[in-house]
Scaffold this motif. Structure first.
Motif, PDB file in Angstrom:
ATOM      1  N   VAL A 179       0.870  -1.182   0.000  1.00 47.02           N
ATOM      2  CA  VAL A 179       0.000   0.000   0.000  1.00 47.02           C
ATOM      3  C   VAL A 179       0.900   1.224   0.000  1.00 47.02           C
ATOM      4  O   VAL A 179       1.866   1.286   0.749  1.00 47.02           O
ATOM      5  N   ASP A 180       0.608   2.177  -0.873  1.00 50.46           N
ATOM      6  CA  ASP A 180       1.352   3.431  -0.883  1.00 50.46           C
ATOM      7  C   ASP A 180       0.676   4.440   0.022  1.00 50.46           C
ATOM      8  O   ASP A 180      -0.522   4.702  -0.113  1.00 50.46           O
ATOM      9  N   LEU A 181       1.447   4.983   0.941  1.00 50.27           N
ATOM     10  CA  LEU A 181       0.919   6.005   1.839  1.00 50.27           C
ATOM     11  C   LEU A 181       1.769   7.257   1.728  1.00 50.27           C
ATOM     12  O   LEU A 181       2.983   7.177   1.620  1.00 50.27           O
ATOM     13  N   VAL A 182       1.105   8.396   1.765  1.00 47.30           N
ATOM     14  CA  VAL A 182       1.830   9.653   1.810  1.00 47.30           C
ATOM     15  C   VAL A 182       2.101   9.998   3.272  1.00 47.30           C
ATOM     16  O   VAL A 182       1.547   9.390   4.191  1.00 47.30           O
ATOM     17  N   ARG A 183       2.936  10.993   3.501  1.00 49.50           N
ATOM     18  CA  ARG A 183       3.342  11.352   4.856  1.00 49.50           C
ATOM     19  C   ARG A 183       2.154  11.590   5.785  1.00 49.50           C
ATOM     20  O   ARG A 183       2.129  11.143   6.932  1.00 49.50           O
ATOM     21  N   GLY A 184       1.148  12.292   5.304  1.00 42.51           N
ATOM     22  CA  GLY A 184      -0.031  12.576   6.111  1.00 42.51           C
ATOM     23  C   GLY A 184      -0.750  11.314   6.556  1.00 42.51           C
ATOM     24  O   GLY A 184      -1.271  11.242   7.672  1.00 42.51           O
ATOM     25  N   HIS A 185      -0.780  10.321   5.686  1.00 45.48           N
ATOM     26  CA  HIS A 185      -1.402   9.051   6.054  1.00 45.48           C
ATOM     27  C   HIS A 185      -0.624   8.368   7.173  1.00 45.48           C
ATOM     28  O   HIS A 185      -1.206   7.831   8.117  1.00 45.48           O
ATOM     29  N   TRP A 186       0.715   8.377   7.045  1.00 46.04           N
ATOM     30  CA  TRP A 186       1.548   7.764   8.084  1.00 46.04           C
ATOM     31  C   TRP A 186       1.332   8.453   9.430  1.00 46.04           C
ATOM     32  O   TRP A 186       1.244   7.793  10.468  1.00 46.04           O
ATOM     33  N   GLU A 187       1.244   9.771   9.398  1.00 43.89           N
ATOM     34  CA  GLU A 187       1.039  10.521  10.644  1.00 43.89           C
ATOM     35  C   GLU A 187      -0.316  10.186  11.262  1.00 43.89           C
ATOM     36  O   GLU A 187      -0.421   9.994  12.481  1.00 43.89           O
ATOM     37  N   ALA A 188      -1.335  10.095  10.443  1.00 42.53           N
ATOM     38  CA  ALA A 188      -2.669   9.765  10.941  1.00 42.53           C
ATOM     39  C   ALA A 188      -2.699   8.346  11.516  1.00 42.53           C
ATOM     40  O   ALA A 188      -3.286   8.107  12.585  1.00 42.53           O
ATOM     41  N   LEU A 189      -2.057   7.413  10.821  1.00 42.26           N
ATOM     42  CA  LEU A 189      -2.015   6.041  11.324  1.00 42.26           C
ATOM     43  C   LEU A 189      -1.227   5.950  12.628  1.00 42.26           C
ATOM     44  O   LEU A 189      -1.619   5.219  13.547  1.00 42.26           O
ATOM     45  N   ALA A 190      -0.144   6.701  12.722  1.00 43.71           N
ATOM     46  CA  ALA A 190       0.642   6.702  13.959  1.00 43.71           C
ATOM     47  C   ALA A 190      -0.199   7.235  15.119  1.00 43.71           C
ATOM     48  O   ALA A 190      -0.170   6.680  16.228  1.00 43.71           O
ATOM     49  N   GLU A 191      -0.958   8.281  14.879  1.00 42.29           N
ATOM     50  CA  GLU A 191      -1.818   8.845  15.918  1.00 42.29           C
ATOM     51  C   GLU A 191      -2.897   7.844  16.328  1.00 42.29           C
ATOM     52  O   GLU A 191      -3.181   7.668  17.517  1.00 42.29           O
ATOM     53  N   LEU A 192      -3.490   7.176  15.360  1.00 43.26           N
ATOM     54  CA  LEU A 192      -4.493   6.156  15.673  1.00 43.26           C
ATOM     55  C   LEU A 192      -3.889   5.033  16.511  1.00 43.26           C
ATOM     56  O   LEU A 192      -4.489   4.572  17.487  1.00 43.26           O
ATOM     57  N   ARG A 193      -2.693   4.592  16.133  1.00 47.62           N
ATOM     58  CA  ARG A 193      -2.041   3.503  16.872  1.00 47.62           C
ATOM     59  C   ARG A 193      -1.707   3.922  18.301  1.00 47.62           C
ATOM     60  O   ARG A 193      -1.707   3.090  19.201  1.00 47.62           O
ATOM     61  N   ARG A 194      -1.429   5.202  18.509  1.00 47.30           N
ATOM     62  CA  ARG A 194      -1.160   5.690  19.866  1.00 47.30           C
ATOM     63  C   ARG A 194      -2.452   5.781  20.685  1.00 47.30           C
ATOM     64  O   ARG A 194      -2.477   5.444  21.866  1.00 47.30           O
ATOM     65  N   ALA A 195      -3.519   6.252  20.075  1.00 50.76           N
ATOM     66  CA  ALA A 195      -4.753   6.537  20.810  1.00 50.76           C
ATOM     67  C   ALA A 195      -5.662   5.327  21.010  1.00 50.76           C
ATOM     68  O   ALA A 195      -6.317   5.223  22.037  1.00 50.76           O
ATOM     69  N   LEU A 196      -5.694   4.434  20.037  1.00 49.38           N
ATOM     70  CA  LEU A 196      -6.683   3.359  20.085  1.00 49.38           C
ATOM     71  C   LEU A 196      -6.590   2.460  21.315  1.00 49.38           C
ATOM     72  O   LEU A 196      -7.640   2.085  21.860  1.00 49.38           O
ATOM     73  N   PRO A 197      -5.420   2.080  21.796  1.00 47.19           N
ATOM     74  CA  PRO A 197      -5.419   1.206  22.982  1.00 47.19           C
ATOM     75  C   PRO A 197      -6.156   1.811  24.173  1.00 47.19           C
ATOM     76  O   PRO A 197      -6.951   1.130  24.822  1.00 47.19           O
ATOM     77  N   GLY A 198      -5.927   3.076  24.460  1.00 42.71           N
ATOM     78  CA  GLY A 198      -6.621   3.713  25.568  1.00 42.71           C
ATOM     79  C   GLY A 198      -8.096   3.884  25.303  1.00 42.71           C
ATOM     80  O   GLY A 198      -8.934   3.657  26.183  1.00 42.71           O
ATOM     81  N   VAL A 199      -8.428   4.276  24.101  1.00 35.49           N
ATOM     82  CA  VAL A 199      -9.828   4.481  23.741  1.00 35.49           C
ATOM     83  C   VAL A 199     -10.572   3.145  23.757  1.00 35.49           C
ATOM     84  O   VAL A 199     -11.693   3.049  24.247  1.00 35.49           O
ATOM     85  N   ARG A 200      -9.905   2.107  23.248  1.00 36.01           N
ATOM     86  CA  ARG A 200     -10.527   0.788  23.189  1.00 36.01           C
ATOM     87  C   ARG A 200     -10.934   0.310  24.581  1.00 36.01           C
ATOM     88  O   ARG A 200     -11.970  -0.322  24.761  1.00 36.01           O
ATOM     89  N   ASN A 201     -10.145   0.610  25.580  1.00 32.32           N
ATOM     90  CA  ASN A 201     -10.413   0.125  26.926  1.00 32.32           C
ATOM     91  C   ASN A 201     -11.379   1.007  27.724  1.00 32.32           C
ATOM     92  O   ASN A 201     -11.806   0.617  28.805  1.00 32.32           O
ATOM     93  N   LEU A 202     -11.708   2.168  27.205  1.00 30.36           N
ATOM     94  CA  LEU A 202     -12.629   3.058  27.919  1.00 30.36           C
ATOM     95  C   LEU A 202     -13.948   2.395  28.308  1.00 30.36           C
ATOM     96  O   LEU A 202     -14.369   2.513  29.458  1.00 30.36           O
ATOM     97  N   PRO A 203     -14.625   1.717  27.385  1.00 30.51           N
ATOM     98  CA  PRO A 203     -15.906   1.118  27.788  1.00 30.51           C
ATOM     99  C   PRO A 203     -15.759   0.154  28.967  1.00 30.51           C
ATOM    100  O   PRO A 203     -16.592   0.144  29.872  1.00 30.51           O
ATOM    101  N   LEU A 204     -14.687  -0.635  28.980  1.00 31.09           N
ATOM    102  CA  LEU A 204     -14.489  -1.577  30.084  1.00 31.09           C
ATOM    103  C   LEU A 204     -14.131  -0.850  31.374  1.00 31.09           C
ATOM    104  O   LEU A 204     -14.543  -1.258  32.461  1.00 31.09           O
TER     105      LEU A 204
END
Length: 91
Positions: free
Chosen positions: A42-67
């Motif tokens: 998959v070809d990603l531009v810099r902005g895509h990499w930055e967005a994916l990095a932010e998602l990877r940082r945030a998702l673990p904490g967000v994922r556990n919020l409901p629990l």
């Protein structure tokens, strides 16, 4: 609501648990995109990499919020702290 705590019905708990499962699936999908990009599939531009990095940082904490909300008994202050923590915001 009494004493600052929320009381959850079985339906609410089921919905929060379902949200947790769906957020986990989203995290798995994000990781699959990153791994595919790292392998050149998959070809990603810099902005895509930055967005994916932010998602990877945030998702673990967000994922556990409901629990966390269920486990903490729904205390409003505890929910606010958990949310701020998940999004790396100061209380």
């Amino acid at each position: 609501m009494s004493g600052g705590f929320l009381e959850f019905s079985r339906a609410d708990i089921d919905a929060l648990e379902g949200l947790h499962r769906e957020l986990r699936r989203i995290g798995v999908n994000v990781n699959q995109v990153v791994h595919a990009a790292n392998r050149g599939r998959v070809d990603l531009v810099r902005g895509h990499w930055e967005a994916l990095a932010e998602l990877r940082r945030a998702l673990p904490g967000v994922r556990n919020l409901p629990l966390q909300i269920i486990a903490n008994g729904g205390g409003v202050a505890e929910i606010e702290i958990a949310c701020r923590s998940a999004f790396n915001r100061d209380p």
